[in-house]
Design an enzyme around this catalytic site. Structure first.
Site, short mmCIF file in Angstrom:
data_model
loop_
_atom_site.label_atom_id
_atom_site.label_comp_id
_atom_site.label_asym_id
_atom_site.label_seq_id
_atom_site.Cartn_x
_atom_site.Cartn_y
_atom_site.Cartn_z
N ASP A 126 0.83 -1.22 0.00
CA ASP A 126 0.00 0.00 0.00
C ASP A 126 0.86 1.26 0.00
O ASP A 126 0.37 2.35 -0.31
CB ASP A 126 -0.97 0.00 1.20
CG ASP A 126 -0.30 -0.10 2.57
OD1 ASP A 126 0.95 -0.13 2.64
OD2 ASP A 126 -1.03 -0.15 3.58
N GLU A 127 2.15 1.12 0.36
CA GLU A 127 2.99 2.32 0.47
C GLU A 127 3.23 2.98 -0.88
O GLU A 127 3.68 4.12 -0.94
CB GLU A 127 4.32 1.99 1.15
CG GLU A 127 4.11 1.48 2.56
CD GLU A 127 5.33 1.60 3.46
OE1 GLU A 127 6.26 2.33 3.11
OE2 GLU A 127 5.33 0.93 4.51
N TYR A 149 12.19 2.94 0.05
CA TYR A 149 11.54 1.62 -0.01
C TYR A 149 10.34 1.68 -0.96
O TYR A 149 10.24 0.91 -1.92
CB TYR A 149 11.07 1.17 1.40
CG TYR A 149 10.06 0.04 1.35
CD1 TYR A 149 10.44 -1.24 0.96
CD2 TYR A 149 8.71 0.26 1.66
CE1 TYR A 149 9.51 -2.28 0.89
CE2 TYR A 149 7.77 -0.77 1.60
CZ TYR A 149 8.18 -2.03 1.21
OH TYR A 149 7.26 -3.06 1.12
N LYS A 153 9.72 0.06 -4.76
CA LYS A 153 8.63 -0.91 -4.95
C LYS A 153 7.69 -0.41 -6.07
O LYS A 153 7.20 -1.19 -6.87
CB LYS A 153 7.83 -1.10 -3.66
CG LYS A 153 8.53 -1.88 -2.56
CD LYS A 153 8.76 -3.35 -2.88
CE LYS A 153 7.49 -4.18 -2.88
NZ LYS A 153 7.79 -5.63 -3.10
P1 NAD Z 1 10.93 -10.07 4.68
O1 NAD Z 1 11.91 -8.96 4.83
O2 NAD Z 1 10.52 -10.86 5.88
O3 NAD Z 1 11.47 -11.14 3.61
C1 NAD Z 1 12.04 -10.78 2.40
C2 NAD Z 1 12.67 -12.03 1.80
O4 NAD Z 1 13.25 -11.70 0.52
C3 NAD Z 1 13.82 -12.60 2.65
O5 NAD Z 1 13.70 -14.00 2.74
C4 NAD Z 1 15.06 -12.19 1.90
O6 NAD Z 1 16.17 -13.06 2.10
C5 NAD Z 1 14.56 -12.24 0.46
N1 NAD Z 1 15.34 -11.39 -0.45
C6 NAD Z 1 15.69 -10.08 -0.27
N2 NAD Z 1 16.39 -9.64 -1.33
C7 NAD Z 1 16.48 -10.68 -2.19
C8 NAD Z 1 17.08 -10.84 -3.46
N3 NAD Z 1 17.75 -9.84 -4.05
N4 NAD Z 1 16.99 -12.05 -4.07
C9 NAD Z 1 16.33 -13.08 -3.48
N5 NAD Z 1 15.76 -12.98 -2.27
C10 NAD Z 1 15.83 -11.80 -1.63
O7 NAD Z 1 9.69 -9.44 3.95
P2 NAD Z 1 8.13 -9.66 4.09
O8 NAD Z 1 7.62 -8.78 5.15
O9 NAD Z 1 7.84 -11.11 4.12
O10 NAD Z 1 7.64 -9.05 2.68
C11 NAD Z 1 7.51 -9.86 1.53
C12 NAD Z 1 6.97 -9.03 0.40
O11 NAD Z 1 5.70 -8.48 0.78
C13 NAD Z 1 7.83 -7.84 0.01
O12 NAD Z 1 7.81 -7.72 -1.40
C14 NAD Z 1 7.16 -6.64 0.66
O13 NAD Z 1 7.41 -5.45 -0.06
C15 NAD Z 1 5.71 -7.07 0.57
N6 NAD Z 1 4.84 -6.49 1.61
C16 NAD Z 1 5.18 -6.59 2.93
C17 NAD Z 1 4.31 -6.08 3.90
C18 NAD Z 1 4.63 -6.14 5.38
O14 NAD Z 1 3.93 -5.52 6.17
N7 NAD Z 1 5.65 -6.87 5.81
C19 NAD Z 1 3.12 -5.47 3.49
C20 NAD Z 1 2.81 -5.40 2.14
C21 NAD Z 1 3.67 -5.92 1.20
O1 DAU Z 2 2.20 -0.81 4.69
C1 DAU Z 2 2.89 -1.94 4.24
C2 DAU Z 2 4.32 -1.84 4.69
O2 DAU Z 2 4.31 -2.05 6.09
C3 DAU Z 2 5.23 -2.84 4.02
O3 DAU Z 2 5.26 -2.59 2.65
C4 DAU Z 2 6.64 -2.75 4.60
O4 DAU Z 2 7.48 -3.74 4.05
C5 DAU Z 2 6.56 -2.95 6.11
O5 DAU Z 2 7.82 -2.77 6.70
C6 DAU Z 2 5.56 -1.98 6.72
O6 DAU Z 2 6.05 -0.62 6.69
P1 DAU Z 2 5.84 0.39 7.92
O7 DAU Z 2 6.87 1.43 7.88
O8 DAU Z 2 4.43 0.81 8.03
O9 DAU Z 2 6.12 -0.68 9.13
P2 DAU Z 2 6.97 -0.58 10.47
O10 DAU Z 2 6.67 -1.82 11.25
O11 DAU Z 2 8.40 -0.24 10.23
O12 DAU Z 2 6.30 0.65 11.20
C7 DAU Z 2 4.91 0.66 11.48
C8 DAU Z 2 4.60 2.00 12.13
O13 DAU Z 2 5.20 2.03 13.43
C9 DAU Z 2 5.14 3.18 11.39
O14 DAU Z 2 4.23 4.27 11.51
C10 DAU Z 2 6.44 3.51 12.12
C11 DAU Z 2 6.13 3.13 13.54
N1 DAU Z 2 7.28 2.64 14.35
C12 DAU Z 2 8.05 1.65 13.84
C13 DAU Z 2 9.12 1.17 14.55
C14 DAU Z 2 10.00 0.08 13.99
C15 DAU Z 2 7.51 3.18 15.61
O15 DAU Z 2 6.78 4.06 16.10
N2 DAU Z 2 8.58 2.70 16.33
C16 DAU Z 2 9.41 1.74 15.84
O16 DAU Z 2 10.38 1.37 16.55
#
Ligand code: NAD
Ligand code: DAU
Length: 336
Positions: A126-127, A149, A153
């Site tokens: 969603d970012e 980031y 994306k």
């Molecule tokens: P994560 O950081 O837990 O895992 C990322 C994985 O990708 C890891 O296993 C890492 O080793 C692998 N990776 C990184 N760079 C690579 C490369 N160059 N080649 C091969 N592998 C590589 O991430 P996540 O939270 O599981 O997110 C997965 C996907 O979902 C991402 O594309 C992220 O943008 C998307 N996403 C995450 C969230 C969230 O809140 N975590 C929300 C929406 C979308």
């Molecule tokens: O919205 C989807 C995204 O959510 C994904 O695409 C990203 O990969 C994932 O990292 C996440 O991004 P955010 O920046 O929203 O997530 P994060 O957990 O880093 O932070 C969530 C919120 O909490 C954000 O407003 C920042 C705040 N935060 C985060 C950390 C790590 C704090 O206040 N304190 C902290 O120490």
């Protein structure tokens, strides 16, 4: 179905692999670079499954990708591989550009030129839409990313769409909101706060803590991606948002209550530069395909707290390793 899952050793990727292997009977090959966030521990309950194969490699490496395509002959490629932490993208954007821009390009080229063209699903966020004060983003909302980031994306999403329009690669994009659940690396808000609360460390809330996130359990997002893979229309984007929104400070207060920690551990610290105030997704389009989230935030968060409490084997090696130096750099203080 034969699947090649890139980034399948991460938090959401491994959740997706588990569902596809155990609930759908798919044959799954994971290609993963194993960055700090990729962990073979995440395969703990399916590593020996006869339909599972793990290959270590990077999506930006054409040789690694060609090897994975040859080995798996996939009917579909699902790309989770990414650098995922906004704060790290602010401190060191390099890897974000390499993985999201170059990596996605290498993967798309391999899919386009494969003997049997696979379907392609790009996992996105969603970012890409930026921040929204009220209402929710639809798939037609303008793309206004604000961090390295989200900007990289967004670039990857545009490249995926160009491969559909130019080369007719049957590609879809699934954009999720903030995920939480077991096996999330403790740099992210929820696991960081749970582990700090359990250890008596301070709970660092950025700025006033009134930033709002739209929380989705990783099992729900993984099912949405599977749904888009099976029912999505090529060339289309599908948003998958969680059922509940909450301000960060309220999330932290819930964690304090669930862990028995003290509110005096909460500390307001310097805000994230360019911090997006609110994310919110409309998921009407993927709901029309028959998907809906199953886990409400209050219940999912309680279960997540219990999982971290009961699974020190998973987080202990992280919390006692390089993560300590990361934490010191990011927060200017040591973990207890
Ligand atoms: P994560 O950081 O837990 O895992 C990322 C994985 O990708 C890891 O296993 C890492 O080793 C692998 N990776 C990184 N760079 C690579 C490369 N160059 N080649 C091969 N592998 C590589 O991430 P996540 O939270 O599981 O997110 C997965 C996907 O979902 C991402 O594309 C992220 O943008 C998307 N996403 C995450 C969230 C969230 O809140 N975590 C929300 C929406 C979308
Ligand atoms: O919205 C989807 C995204 O959510 C994904 O695409 C990203 O990969 C994932 O990292 C996440 O991004 P955010 O920046 O929203 O997530 P994060 O957990 O880093 O932070 C969530 C919120 O909490 C954000 O407003 C920042 C705040 N935060 C985060 C950390 C790590 C704090 O206040 N304190 C902290 O120490």
């Amino acid at each position: 179905m034969k699947l090649l899952v890139c980034g399948g050793a991460g938090f959401i990727g491994s959740t997706f692999v588990r569902q596809r292997l155990l609930e759908h009977g798919d044959e799954v090959t994971v290609l993963d670079k194993l960055t700090y966030a990729g962990r073979t521990e995440n395969f703990h309950d399916f590593a020996e499954h006869p339909s599972f194969r793990f290959l270590r490699g990077a999506i930006e490496d054409a040789g690694d990708v060609a090897g994975a395509i040859d080995a798996s002959a996939p009917e579909a490629v699902v790309n989770f591989a990414a650098e995922t932490h906004v704060d790290r993208s602010i401190a060191e954007p390099d890897a974000f550009v390499k993985t999201h821009a170059l990596g996605t390009y290498v993967l798309l080229e391999a899919a386009r030129t494969a003997r049997q063209r696979p379907r392609y699903v790009q996992v996105s966020t969603d970012e890409v839409y930026g921040s929204i004060e009220s209402g929710s983003f639809t798939e037609d909302s303008p793309l206004r990313p604000s961090s390295p980031y989200s900007a990289t994306k967004t670039g990857a999403d545009l490249l995926v769409q160009s491969y559909f329009h130019t080369y007719e690669l049957p590609a879809t994009i699934c954009r999720g909101s903030n995920n939480y659940g077991p096996c999330q690396y403790p740099e992210k808000l929820i696991p960081l706060m749970i582990l700090n609360a359990l250890h008596g460390d301070s709970l660092p809330v950025y700025g006033d803590g009134m930033q709002v996130r739209n929380w989705i359990h990783a099992s729900d997002f993984a099912r949405a991606i599977g749904h888009v893979l099976e029912h999505g229309v090529a060339g289309e984007v599908y948003n998958a948002g969680g059922p509940d929104e909450e301000a960060n400070i309220d999330v932290v207060r819930r964690i304090v209550a669930a862990t028995g920690a003290s509110e005096s551990q909460i500390e307001h610290v310097r805000d994230r530069p360019g911090h997006d105030r609110r994310y919110s997704l409309s998921s009407a389009k993927v709901r029309a395909l028959g998907w809906e989230p199953r886990v409400r935030f209050a219940q999912g968060l309680e279960q997540t707290v219990a999982w971290y409490r009961d699974n020190a084997w998973w987080w202990e090696p992280i919390r006692s390793g390089e993560y300590r130096a990361y934490y010191q750099r990011q927060y200017g203080r040591a973990l207890g």
